[in-house]
Scaffold this active site. Structure first.
Site, PDB file in Angstrom:
ATOM      1  N   SER A 152     -84.265 -29.366   1.243  1.00  0.00           N
ATOM      2  CA  SER A 152     -85.599 -29.698   0.752  1.00  0.00           C
ATOM      3  C   SER A 152     -85.604 -31.143   0.269  1.00  0.00           C
ATOM      4  CB  SER A 152     -86.009 -28.778  -0.393  1.00  0.00           C
ATOM      5  OG  SER A 152     -87.195 -29.275  -0.965  1.00  0.00           O
TER       6      SER A 152
ATOM      7  N   HIS B 236     -86.865 -29.957   5.266  1.00  0.00           N
ATOM      8  CA  HIS B 236     -87.969 -29.218   4.639  1.00  0.00           C
ATOM      9  C   HIS B 236     -88.799 -30.189   3.804  1.00  0.00           C
ATOM     10  CE1 HIS B 236     -89.847 -25.519   3.078  1.00  0.00           C
ATOM     11  NE2 HIS B 236     -89.822 -26.090   1.875  1.00  0.00           N
TER      12      HIS B 236
ATOM     13  N   ASP C 211     -91.974 -30.600   1.321  1.00  0.00           N
ATOM     14  CA  ASP C 211     -92.861 -29.868   0.412  1.00  0.00           C
ATOM     15  C   ASP C 211     -94.126 -30.672   0.138  1.00  0.00           C
ATOM     16  OD1 ASP C 211     -91.493 -27.352  -0.263  1.00  0.00           O
ATOM     17  OD2 ASP C 211     -89.900 -28.699  -0.950  1.00  0.00           O
TER      18      ASP C 211
ATOM     19  N   MET D 261     -97.577 -30.709  -1.670  1.00  0.00           N
ATOM     20  CA  MET D 261     -98.280 -30.057  -2.791  1.00  0.00           C
ATOM     21  C   MET D 261     -99.503 -30.886  -3.156  1.00  0.00           C
ATOM     22  SD  MET D 261     -95.075 -29.135  -5.264  1.00  0.00           S
ATOM     23  CE  MET D 261     -93.464 -28.675  -4.615  1.00  0.00           C
TER      24      MET D 261
ATOM     25  N   HIS E  71     -94.009 -27.388   4.404  1.00  0.00           N
ATOM     26  CA  HIS E  71     -94.407 -26.252   3.561  1.00  0.00           C
ATOM     27  C   HIS E  71     -95.626 -26.695   2.768  1.00  0.00           C
ATOM     28  CE1 HIS E  71     -93.163 -23.598  -0.162  1.00  0.00           C
ATOM     29  NE2 HIS E  71     -94.298 -23.199   0.391  1.00  0.00           N
TER      30      HIS E  71
ATOM     31  N   MET F 183     -91.028 -16.864  -0.578  1.00  0.00           N
ATOM     32  CA  MET F 183     -90.645 -17.692  -1.727  1.00  0.00           C
ATOM     33  C   MET F 183     -89.722 -16.882  -2.636  1.00  0.00           C
ATOM     34  SD  MET F 183     -91.831 -20.660  -1.299  1.00  0.00           S
ATOM     35  CE  MET F 183     -91.259 -21.364  -2.847  1.00  0.00           C
TER      36      MET F 183
ATOM     37  N   PHE G  16     -91.918 -26.409  -7.983  1.00  0.00           N
ATOM     38  CA  PHE G  16     -90.857 -27.285  -8.487  1.00  0.00           C
ATOM     39  C   PHE G  16     -89.493 -26.880  -7.926  1.00  0.00           C
ATOM     40  CE2 PHE G  16     -94.279 -27.190 -11.541  1.00  0.00           C
ATOM     41  CZ  PHE G  16     -94.495 -28.542 -11.791  1.00  0.00           C
TER      42      PHE G  16
ATOM     43  N   ASP H 133     -86.832 -19.775   0.261  1.00  0.00           N
ATOM     44  CA  ASP H 133     -86.992 -21.086  -0.370  1.00  0.00           C
ATOM     45  C   ASP H 133     -87.040 -20.929  -1.884  1.00  0.00           C
ATOM     46  OD1 ASP H 133     -87.714 -23.677  -1.037  1.00  0.00           O
ATOM     47  OD2 ASP H 133     -89.706 -23.596  -0.117  1.00  0.00           O
TER      48      ASP H 133
HETATM   49  C1  DX5 Z   1     -90.533 -25.248  -4.480  1.00  0.00           C
HETATM   50  C2  DX5 Z   1     -90.295 -25.821  -3.097  1.00  0.00           C
HETATM   51  C3  DX5 Z   1     -88.881 -25.807  -2.699  1.00  0.00           C
HETATM   52  C4  DX5 Z   1     -87.929 -26.560  -3.587  1.00  0.00           C
HETATM   53  C5  DX5 Z   1     -86.635 -25.827  -3.560  1.00  0.00           C
HETATM   54  O1  DX5 Z   1     -91.880 -25.041  -4.646  1.00  0.00           O
HETATM   55  O2  DX5 Z   1     -91.021 -25.072  -2.136  1.00  0.00           O
HETATM   56  O3  DX5 Z   1     -88.731 -26.206  -1.339  1.00  0.00           O
HETATM   57  O4  DX5 Z   1     -87.737 -27.881  -3.240  1.00  0.00           O
HETATM   58  O5  DX5 Z   1     -85.761 -26.430  -4.452  1.00  0.00           O
HETATM   59  P1  DX5 Z   1     -84.447 -25.703  -4.992  1.00  0.00           P
HETATM   60  O6  DX5 Z   1     -83.583 -25.407  -3.807  1.00  0.00           O
HETATM   61  O7  DX5 Z   1     -83.873 -26.703  -5.907  1.00  0.00           O
HETATM   62  O8  DX5 Z   1     -84.882 -24.437  -5.688  1.00  0.00           O
HETATM   63 ZN    ZN Z   2     -90.622 -25.472  -0.008  1.00  0.00          ZN
END
Ligand code: DX5
Ligand code: ZN
Length: 223
Positions: free
Chosen positions: A8, A33, A35, A37, A66, A140, A146, A174
């Site tokens: 990620s 990956h 993210d 948001m 994502h 998830m 986060f 994830d």
């Molecule tokens: C959280 C994200 C993840 C995040 C995972 O909302 O979707 O992709 O970056 O991070 P770790 O592996 O540190 O939990």
């Molecule tokens: Zn993610």
């Protein structure tokens, strides 16, 4: 289905994104990956299509996007143009138009993913997968928003239910994945593994990536 390890990039140094992406690929990452948001669907704001477009100029890697956004439909065209490879949207944000979103994603040439928050029952995704338009389901394993949160083992029952119903579906997990939690996810039947802090925080990210891939492959061979 093959094991895909997807660091990620949320845990990377965003100011050096191209170099960080290349570093992960050199360490054996299969996918990157990303993210996305919007500050509404989740209480955090990250990146959007312009950053995907910039990164695409530096790499041909699979960009596994994502979408933690309130209106996924609005993001399909910009992300396709930017060069995203996979577009995974939340079912909680598309209960009234998931069929339109998935069709538009497919038509635009990206792979279609659907994502469920920890509190969303797995049965909600069955009609989408049965529609034939879905390539991947993301379960998830933390509340989205986060990096660096604790893995929720109770989400594994959803992975198991999906795997027994859909033997060849890409199932991604994830949140909180790393050497101490990968076994549970692999045994449950996940084959795509997202990991941020455990990879970027490791002294040897390549070893963590390879350990996770081995776990998935060993679990697959045992079933
Ligand atoms: C959280 C994200 C993840 C995040 C995972 O909302 O979707 O992709 O970056 O991070 P770790 O592996 O540190 O939990
Ligand atoms: Zn993610």
């Amino acid at each position: 289905m093959s094991a895909k390890i997807a660091p990620s990039m949320l845990s990377s140094d965003f100011a050096n994104l191209a170099a960080e992406a290349q570093r992960m690929l050199d360490c054996g990452a299969d996918w990157l990956h990303m993210d996305i948001m919007d500050g509404h669907f989740v209480p955090n704001l990250t990146i959007g299509a312009p950053v995907i477009q910039s990164l695409r100029k530096h790499t041909s890697a699979y960009l596994d996007c994502h979408l933690m956004v309130t209106n996924p439909l609005d993001y399909v065209e910009p992300l396709a143009k930017a060069g995203a490879s996979g577009f995974t949207f939340h079912i909680e944000a598309s209960r009234d138009n998931w069929d339109r979103v998935s069709k538009k994603v497919k038509e635009s040439g990206m792979r279609v993913g659907v994502c469920l928050k920890p509190g969303t029952p797995v049965e909600e995704v069955f009609p989408l997968v049965d529609s034939g338009d879905v390539d991947l389901v993301l379960i998830m394993t933390v509340e989205p928003g986060f990096g660096g949160q604790k893995f929720m083992p109770e989400t594994m029952s959803k992975v198991k239910a999906l795997r027994s119903r859909y033997p060849s579906l890409d199932i991604e997990v994830d949140g909180g994945l790393g050497p101490s939690t990968i076994q549970q996810a692999a045994d449950a039947g996940a084959n795509c593994i997202v990991a941020g802090s455990s990879v970027f925080g490791a002294p040897d990210p390549a070893a963590v990536i390879s350990l996770m891939r081995n776990s998935v492959q060993t679990a697959q061979a045992a079933h």
